[in-house]
Scaffold this motif. Structure first.
Motif, PDB file in Angstrom:
ATOM      1  N   UNK A   1       0.839  -1.198   0.000  1.00  0.00           N
ATOM      2  CA  UNK A   1       0.000   0.000   0.000  1.00  0.00           C
ATOM      3  C   UNK A   1       0.874   1.247   0.000  1.00  0.00           C
ATOM      4  N   UNK A   2       0.531   2.181  -0.867  1.00  0.00           N
ATOM      5  CA  UNK A   2       1.246   3.458  -0.924  1.00  0.00           C
ATOM      6  C   UNK A   2       0.347   4.552  -0.341  1.00  0.00           C
ATOM      7  N   UNK A   3       0.892   5.269   0.616  1.00  0.00           N
ATOM      8  CA  UNK A   3       0.170   6.339   1.306  1.00  0.00           C
ATOM      9  C   UNK A   3       0.812   7.681   0.951  1.00  0.00           C
ATOM     10  N   UNK A   4      -0.005   8.728   0.866  1.00  0.00           N
ATOM     11  CA  UNK A   4       0.517  10.086   0.653  1.00  0.00           C
ATOM     12  C   UNK A   4      -0.132  11.046   1.635  1.00  0.00           C
ATOM     13  N   UNK A   5       0.649  12.034   2.056  1.00  0.00           N
ATOM     14  CA  UNK A   5       0.168  13.103   2.930  1.00  0.00           C
ATOM     15  C   UNK A   5       0.311  14.436   2.205  1.00  0.00           C
ATOM     16  N   UNK A   6      -0.724  15.247   2.266  1.00  0.00           N
ATOM     17  CA  UNK A   6      -0.634  16.639   1.804  1.00  0.00           C
ATOM     18  C   UNK A   6      -0.741  17.511   3.054  1.00  0.00           C
ATOM     19  N   UNK A   7       0.309  18.263   3.334  1.00  0.00           N
ATOM     20  CA  UNK A   7       0.328  19.114   4.526  1.00  0.00           C
ATOM     21  C   UNK A   7      -0.262  20.479   4.187  1.00  0.00           C
ATOM     22  N   UNK A   8      -1.365  20.828   4.849  1.00  0.00           N
ATOM     23  CA  UNK A   8      -2.024  22.111   4.585  1.00  0.00           C
ATOM     24  C   UNK A   8      -2.024  23.019   5.817  1.00  0.00           C
ATOM     25  N   UNK A   9      -1.287  22.640   6.864  1.00  0.00           N
ATOM     26  CA  UNK A   9      -1.406  23.314   8.148  1.00  0.00           C
ATOM     27  C   UNK A   9      -0.648  24.606   8.336  1.00  0.00           C
ATOM     28  N   UNK A  10       0.132  25.025   7.348  1.00  0.00           N
ATOM     29  CA  UNK A  10       0.909  26.253   7.516  1.00  0.00           C
ATOM     30  C   UNK A  10       0.036  27.494   7.606  1.00  0.00           C
ATOM     31  N   UNK A  11       0.630  28.574   8.098  1.00  0.00           N
ATOM     32  CA  UNK A  11      -0.117  29.827   8.266  1.00  0.00           C
ATOM     33  C   UNK A  11       0.020  30.770   7.071  1.00  0.00           C
TER      34      UNK A  11
END
Length: 194
Positions: A1-11
């Motif tokens: 299984x390949x997982x990806x994260x998109x980080x949107x938490x910046x200000x």
């Protein structure tokens, strides 16, 4: 299984607080472009917000999970830490929401480069890393954050058994290295939308 994260938490301080995932490239938001590309080559996709409140402001996509930082206020490390606890795949890809030109070809290459290592992180000739266009081994990241209070991405990369992938190798797949383009402000945004 390949997982990806998109980080949107910046200000998005350099964008005057305007959420960079809402920047437009062509006829799509950055987040729409990223979800479209990652959905083509990943089995599991997480959008990582800084907290529960921010989740309410993120558009909903089908078959995407929304999570938030375990420890708020830790920058990208907080998102990677949280992703490591939720990822179903042994390895996961991480990107920032201000990188509109993701490439499944490059990402799959990084997954292959990570085999036998704790991470595959692109590196430029001057030694600078691309930690937010990289693949990490879930259990190694969990272990690092359980045993270290250092939240610098450089500490994570140096604390793991990392395969440093030369950008020269990636250029063979992505000749202009567009995958590393990140857009931090409106001036940079205007240049990619010419």
């Amino acid at each position: 299984m390949k997982t990806a994260l998109i980080l949107v938490g910046g200000h998005a301080s350099r964008a005057g607080g305007y959420p960079k995932h809402q920047f437009i490239c062509g006829d799509k938001t950055f987040l729409e472009k990223q979800v479209e590309e990652l959905s083509a080559c990943m089995d599991e996709l997480f959008i990582v917000c800084r907290n529960e409140d921010q989740k309410k402001d993120i558009p909903e996509f089908q078959n995407i999970s929304y999570i938030h930082d375990i420890r708020e206020g830790q920058g990208p490390s907080g998102g990677i830490h949280s992703g490591a606890w939720h990822a179903g795949g042994e390895y996961f890809f991480v990107t920032a929401c201000d990188m509109p030109y993701l490439s499944c070809t490059v990402i799959v290459y990084l997954f292959q480069a990570a085999k036998g290592y704790d991470a595959a992180v692109p590196v430029w000739d001057d030694g600078k890393y691309e930690p937010l266009c990289a693949v990490y081994r879930r259990d190694a990241v969990r272990n690092f954050y359980e045993t270290s209070d250092d939240r610098r991405l450089s500490a994570l990369i140096q604390g793991l058994h990392t395969n440093f992938v030369s950008t020269h190798d990636i250029r063979l797949i992505d000749p202009d290295l567009n995958v590393f383009c990140n857009v931090n402000d409106f001036e940079s945004l205007s240049k990619i939308n010419i």
